[in-house]
Design a protein around this motif. Sequence first.
Motif, short mmCIF file in Angstrom:
data_model
loop_
_atom_site.label_atom_id
_atom_site.label_comp_id
_atom_site.label_asym_id
_atom_site.label_seq_id
_atom_site.Cartn_x
_atom_site.Cartn_y
_atom_site.Cartn_z
N LEU A 4 2.37 15.20 1.02
CA LEU A 4 3.07 13.49 2.01
C LEU A 4 4.17 13.73 1.24
O LEU A 4 5.23 13.85 2.01
CB LEU A 4 2.43 12.45 2.22
CG LEU A 4 1.40 12.16 2.54
CD1 LEU A 4 1.05 10.01 2.51
CD2 LEU A 4 1.46 11.83 4.01
N VAL A 13 8.17 9.34 -2.71
CA VAL A 13 6.71 9.04 -2.51
C VAL A 13 5.95 9.47 -3.53
O VAL A 13 6.01 10.16 -4.54
CB VAL A 13 5.77 10.02 -1.77
CG1 VAL A 13 4.39 9.12 -1.37
CG2 VAL A 13 6.74 9.69 -0.42
N VAL A 90 1.46 0.74 0.46
CA VAL A 90 -0.18 0.95 1.50
C VAL A 90 -0.81 0.56 1.31
O VAL A 90 -1.35 1.37 0.29
CB VAL A 90 0.39 2.27 2.07
CG1 VAL A 90 -0.09 1.99 3.46
CG2 VAL A 90 2.45 2.59 3.06
N LEU A 157 -2.36 8.72 7.73
CA LEU A 157 -1.39 8.73 6.02
C LEU A 157 0.31 8.73 6.49
O LEU A 157 1.07 8.05 6.60
CB LEU A 157 -2.16 9.14 4.96
CG LEU A 157 -2.42 7.90 4.19
CD1 LEU A 157 -3.26 8.53 3.27
CD2 LEU A 157 -1.78 6.65 4.09
N SER A 161 3.50 6.09 6.17
CA SER A 161 3.83 5.97 5.41
C SER A 161 5.48 5.73 5.48
O SER A 161 6.29 5.18 5.15
CB SER A 161 3.75 7.46 4.66
OG SER A 161 2.16 7.24 4.07
N ILE A 184 8.02 4.44 -2.02
CA ILE A 184 6.44 3.77 -1.15
C ILE A 184 5.23 4.26 -1.78
O ILE A 184 5.50 5.65 -2.81
CB ILE A 184 6.29 4.41 0.22
CG1 ILE A 184 6.04 5.96 0.04
CG2 ILE A 184 6.61 4.21 1.29
CD1 ILE A 184 5.91 6.28 1.72
N LEU A 186 1.23 4.97 -2.36
CA LEU A 186 0.12 4.85 -1.53
C LEU A 186 -1.36 4.22 -1.90
O LEU A 186 -1.99 4.71 -3.22
CB LEU A 186 0.07 6.35 -0.70
CG LEU A 186 1.68 6.77 0.18
CD1 LEU A 186 1.23 8.15 0.46
CD2 LEU A 186 1.44 5.36 1.48
#
Length: 208
Positions: A4, A13, A90, A157, A161, A184, A186
């Motif tokens: 990601l 991220v 998330v 995902l 995201s 973000i 996760l």
Amino acid sequence: MDNLHDVFHSVLVSDGQLMSPDEVRTSVRGIQNYTPTPDWCLAGRASEALFADLYVGTDMEMTFHPVEGGAAGNHVIVAMDTLHAHHAFVIPMFDPPSQEWSASLGDRIMRFSIGTHNRESLAKTFRGRLPEGTQEILRALHQDVRSVDTRAVVENLPRISLQAAALVPRNIPGRVEQEVTRSISLVAPQSILKIERIRTETQQDTMH
């Protein structure tokens, strides 16, 4: 989740963590003059802009966004917005620890620990009050982990995201959207990680 990092160019991220009260107590063991409260804690790393806003006490808006995913799993996006930054967690709501966490929010008080990408040893811990109706949203997202497909979760995902990064409210006074720093975190589903670990070990044993 490492792939990601290549999906986003302007969004920071990182891995998030939903820490149980026991994990919180273990993490602060040995710190003088600090007594942890018996709460779950949502931890992650955000931008320097968010950390700075929180440090000086800038107003923060917290919102919850349900994402129903079927076989790809139900998630909730917990978004935090300040004058200069947007951060979103998330959280997989099919994961038993996430369901335990949501069930503990009866007083509508939620605990966070926010660090930065550049200063991993520095974190700010604080509490936020949940918007009205949040408990109902979370309960509706509870899902049996056996109804979830691991591959579908992983493939979905990036979409969730991107949705989390794009959830920037436009009603914060004085905010310039083009200058907002976005990040973000996760939270990995522990139940699926455990299943995958067992599956990998079984395959390795079969090969020997």
